[in-house]
Design an enzyme around this catalytic site. Structure first.
Site, PDB file in Angstrom:
ATOM      1  N   CYS A   1      94.232  -9.572  -9.233  1.00 18.43           N
ATOM      2  CA  CYS A   1      94.941  -8.074  -9.845  1.00 18.43           C
ATOM      3  C   CYS A   1      95.713  -7.970 -11.198  1.00 18.43           C
ATOM      4  O   CYS A   1      96.002  -9.235 -11.708  1.00 18.43           O
ATOM      5  CB  CYS A   1      95.751  -8.181  -8.716  1.00 18.43           C
TER       6      CYS A   1
ATOM      7  N   ASP B   1      99.524 -19.124  -2.371  1.00 17.72           N
ATOM      8  CA  ASP B   1      99.324 -19.173  -3.893  1.00 17.72           C
ATOM      9  C   ASP B   1      99.763 -19.219  -4.624  1.00 17.72           C
ATOM     10  O   ASP B   1      99.409 -19.573  -5.866  1.00 17.72           O
ATOM     11  CB  ASP B   1      97.928 -18.487  -3.862  1.00 17.72           C
TER      12      ASP B   1
ATOM     13  N   HIS C   1      93.076 -16.363   0.906  1.00 11.66           N
ATOM     14  CA  HIS C   1      93.784 -15.582   0.835  1.00 11.66           C
ATOM     15  C   HIS C   1      94.080 -15.114   2.053  1.00 11.66           C
ATOM     16  O   HIS C   1      94.985 -13.917   1.947  1.00 11.66           O
ATOM     17  CB  HIS C   1      94.087 -14.687  -0.352  1.00 11.66           C
TER      18      HIS C   1
ATOM     19  N   TYR D   1      84.111 -14.441  -1.600  1.00 11.67           N
ATOM     20  CA  TYR D   1      85.719 -14.094  -1.817  1.00 11.67           C
ATOM     21  C   TYR D   1      86.161 -14.564  -0.446  1.00 11.67           C
ATOM     22  O   TYR D   1      85.811 -13.990   0.498  1.00 11.67           O
ATOM     23  CB  TYR D   1      86.387 -12.956  -2.223  1.00 11.67           C
TER      24      TYR D   1
END
Ligand code: ADP
Ligand code: SF4
Length: 683
Positions: free
Chosen positions: A31, A265, A173, A170
């Protein structure tokens, strides 16, 4: 210079399904606070990384539907065909350098509140969403699952059309629908819930769907958090995390593996060192034949080589190292390893996502400025005139100004009052967990040492008379700031009263080695890292420490760096007492009066010293005495960094860099950068 042959292995091509990356430097999705809101900035930021030698450049998560969107956080967007041109712009920019373009289509499930579209989010089951907002997901039924699969297939087609080489699923997370189906939160009773085989089903189906529609020319990657660090309550790399990789093994073309959630992470260096994920992800290559990429804030080429040679990874993943130094691969390739601007692991970059503004970086002041100011991380316009500049103060702002001015070819004198470089960084990097912050100084010290046009003088606390004697054309005041003792801050607009005999210490005094007699109170009305870290330091001396703050939690702003939970946990585990939601009303010699911020009810706490962490005062006396002498040979006097206004280290470095860029350039009297203006609809 030539590349050190030891690093040749990093420049080998790697086949990923139907595509091949030219080297092993792989910028994983990250991001950036730009996304669909600041598309030109976004394209240029990614382009620069391709120019810097990364073999693969990925987007961040890209919303595949208006029914799963993250407003106001600006992520990538691919809701329909109209988003293709923007995404294609990035893919084209990256291809121009022979790099591959990757994209991470995302459906967020209970990770999205859909504030903009007002659609009810759908997810694995009917639950409150993960964000603290009054929204619940509805459970996906069979028709929703069908629609979900179609969304991914449509997105994949559009990604291919936009020119992407690698298209993700994805599943990481704990932030996406795939991740939620995999997780223990999946309480479905149909064929998509229960056993792991069932929980993997949706991923398997979409992987197959995606490969079918784009697999001829695009690699299909999976991003997966192999361990949620929750022990038996979550996926673990020795348990179901490994089982997932075994179940899907060679179905994806690439495994991009990490630990989950995002805060774990992207842990900061205060809590985790380089390579902290290795032990979790190293099993993956034993289970799959497909290439594996992993991360761990790697900046050392030797560590990268050993990861490849030991068979742990095929590709070196990097988000933050590529932000701090977009030219990291080229520097290794050109035998310039010493020139790498190493990430310090502070997560100022991450704050861009939380604050919905283009990200910035402590080490790389050009990050986010590539398009709007035209700043290149490695190049800078040469000086317009032969001029001399005296920089006073060798903290982050003075060091960066000196480095960048010298890069422009100006003649620079850097005067520092003490015997060391680094200013506040020299002190703060001694605090518990902050040793990597010293890289701010290390990078600049080395760069300056390589330039003949910078002279550094230590032990040189300059006065206005001294400055006039030097006779430089331009003077830059980078003398920093000092922590205030008075207590004025966000919650107290007047000094906090202190009776005679009371002891009030500043963070500067604690950092300089003062050890108060306990019990000690740390009063934090600053809310970034300093209050929490001083409580930790003082507790390390065995003192009885109480942390008092007018807000609800410790080091509140570090929610934006994803450290808050770990900081508060650490203080609690160390035995620091925490008194939230209380202001410091008065300091006595042996106790303090605290007031509840709601009821103003007073409570007293015994203490022999208070450490005041509320604000800093700029050290700008020298600046003011010099402005009175302007004219004659002295063309300009300018304050930069904390001396201008105390802020983050990132802000100080940016300030020094900006000064160097703008010296001698025409002054702009309007908005000094390009803007991304929304266009009025024509239909
Ligand atoms: P910034 O974050 O803006 O770079 P710092 O506080 O980290 O500011 O650094 C300021 C530096 O300036 C310190 O190293 C300090 O020793 C130095 N300094 C302060 N006053 C003077 C002075 N009068 N002459 C030379 N150096 C100074
Ligand atoms: Fe690294 Fe900090 Fe820059 Fe992020 S902001 S890339 S953590 S130096």
């Amino acid at each position: 210079m030539a590349r050190d042959p030891r690093y040749d292995i990093l420049f080998e091509p790697v086949q990923i399904g139907p595509v091949t990356t030219k080297n092993r430097f792989y910028q994983v999705p990250h991001c950036n606070g730009m996304g669909h809101q600041y598309p030109s900035s976004w394209v240029e930021m990614r382009r620069i990384k391709a120019e810097g030698g990364w073999g693969v450049i990925n987007t961040e998560e890209v919303e595949i539907s208006h029914t799963s969107e993250l407003s106001p956080t600006p992520e990538g967007r691919l809701w329909d065909d109209r988003d293709i041109p923007l995404l294609a712009r990035m893919a084209d920019a990256v291809h121009n350098y022979g790099a591959l373009a990757g994209i991470e289509p995302a459906h967020l499930g209970g990770g999205a509140s859909n504030n903009y579209s007002r659609e009810i989010p759908m997810g694995v089951s009917a639950r409150p969403i993960d964000l603290l907002e009054p929204v619940q997901t509805r459970a996906m039924d069979k028709a929703d699952i069908k629609a979900f699969r179609k969304m991914h297939v449509d997105a994949a087609r559009r990604c291919k059309q936009a020119g992407y080489d690698i298209v993700y699923l994805y599943c990481g997370h704990d932030m996406t629908t795939f991740a939620h189906f995999l997780s223990r939160r999946n309480d479905r009773t149909d064929e998509y819930g229960g056993s792991l085989e069932n929980r993997v089903r949706l991923i398997r189906e979409v992987l197959q769907d995606t490969k079918e529609v784009i697999g001829d020319t695009c690699a299909v990657a999976i991003r997966f958090g192999v361990d949620e660090l929750k022990g038996p309550a979550g996926l673990t790399s020795g348990g179901e995390g490994r089982d997932v990789v075994e179940l899907l093994a060679d179905l994806p073309d690439l495994w991009d593996v990490n630990i989950s959630d995002w805060s774990k992470d992207s842990a900061t260096s205060r809590f985790e060192l380089e390579g902290f994920q290795d032990s979790y992800v190293k099993f993956v290559k034993q289970v799959t034949q497909k290439p594996v990429v992993g991360v761990g804030r790697y900046t050392s080429p030797d560590a990268m080589v050993s990861l490849i040679k030991s068979g742990q990874l095929d590709l070196i993943g990097a988000a933050r190292p590529s932000i701090a130094d977009p030219f990291l691969p080229n520097k290794i390739d050109e035998g310039r390893v010493e020139d790498i601007r190493e990430c310090i692991g502070c997560n100022i970059c991450v704050t861009g996502d939380f604050l919905a503004t283009p990200m910035r970086c402590t080490q790389n002041p050009t990050m986010g400025e590539e398009w709007r100011r035209g700043w290149h991380p490695e190049r800078i316009a040469p000086k317009k005139r032969d001029e001399s500049v005296l920089v006073i103060g060798a903290g982050p702002s003075g060091l960066e100004a000196s480095r960048a001015l010298a890069q422009r070819g100006l003649s620079v004198t850097l005067a520092e009052a003490t015997t060391k470089l680094g200013g506040r960084v020299a002190n703060e990097s001694q605090l518990p967990g902050l040793s990597q912050w010293k890289r701010v100084t290390d990078y600049r010290e080395y760069q300056i040492s390589q330039m003949a046009n910078v002279q550094v003088f230590f032990d040189s606390k300059l006065t206005a008379e001294d400055v006039m004697e030097v006779g430089a054309d331009h003077v830059v005041i980078a003398t920093g700031s000092t922590w205030a003792r008075h207590g004025i801050g966000r919650h107290n607009h007047l000094p906090i009263p202190a009776t005679t005999g009371s002891t009030v210490l500043t963070p500067d005094e604690i950092m300089a080695g003062t050890i108060p007699e306990g019990p000690v109170i740390v009063f934090d009305d600053d809310h970034y890292y300093m209050g929490g870290i001083l409580a930790e330091k003082l507790r390390g001396y065995g003192l009885d420490v109480t942390y008092v703050t007018p807000v609800a939690d410790v080091s509140h702003w570090t929610h934006n760096t994803m450290e808050q939970v770990r900081i508060q946990t650490r203080l609690m585990q160390l035995g620091v007492k925490i008194v939230p939601l209380h202001n410091l009303a008065k300091i006595h010699s042996d106790h303090v009066d605290l007031t509840c911020i709601y009821t103003e009810q007073v409570k007293t706490l015994p203490c022999s010293a208070v450490v005041m962490v509320t604000m800093r005062d700029a050290k700008d006396d020298l600046y003011h005495s010099l402005t009175r002498r302007l004219g004659g040979p002295l063309a300009s006097v300018t304050r930069i960094g904390d001396c201008y206004s105390p802020g983050t280290i990132a802000a100080a470095i940016y300030s020094g860099h900006r000064y160097a860029r703008e010296l001698g350039e025409p002054i702009c009297d309007g908005v000094p950068f390009r803007r991304e203006l929304p266009a009025l609809a024509t239909d």
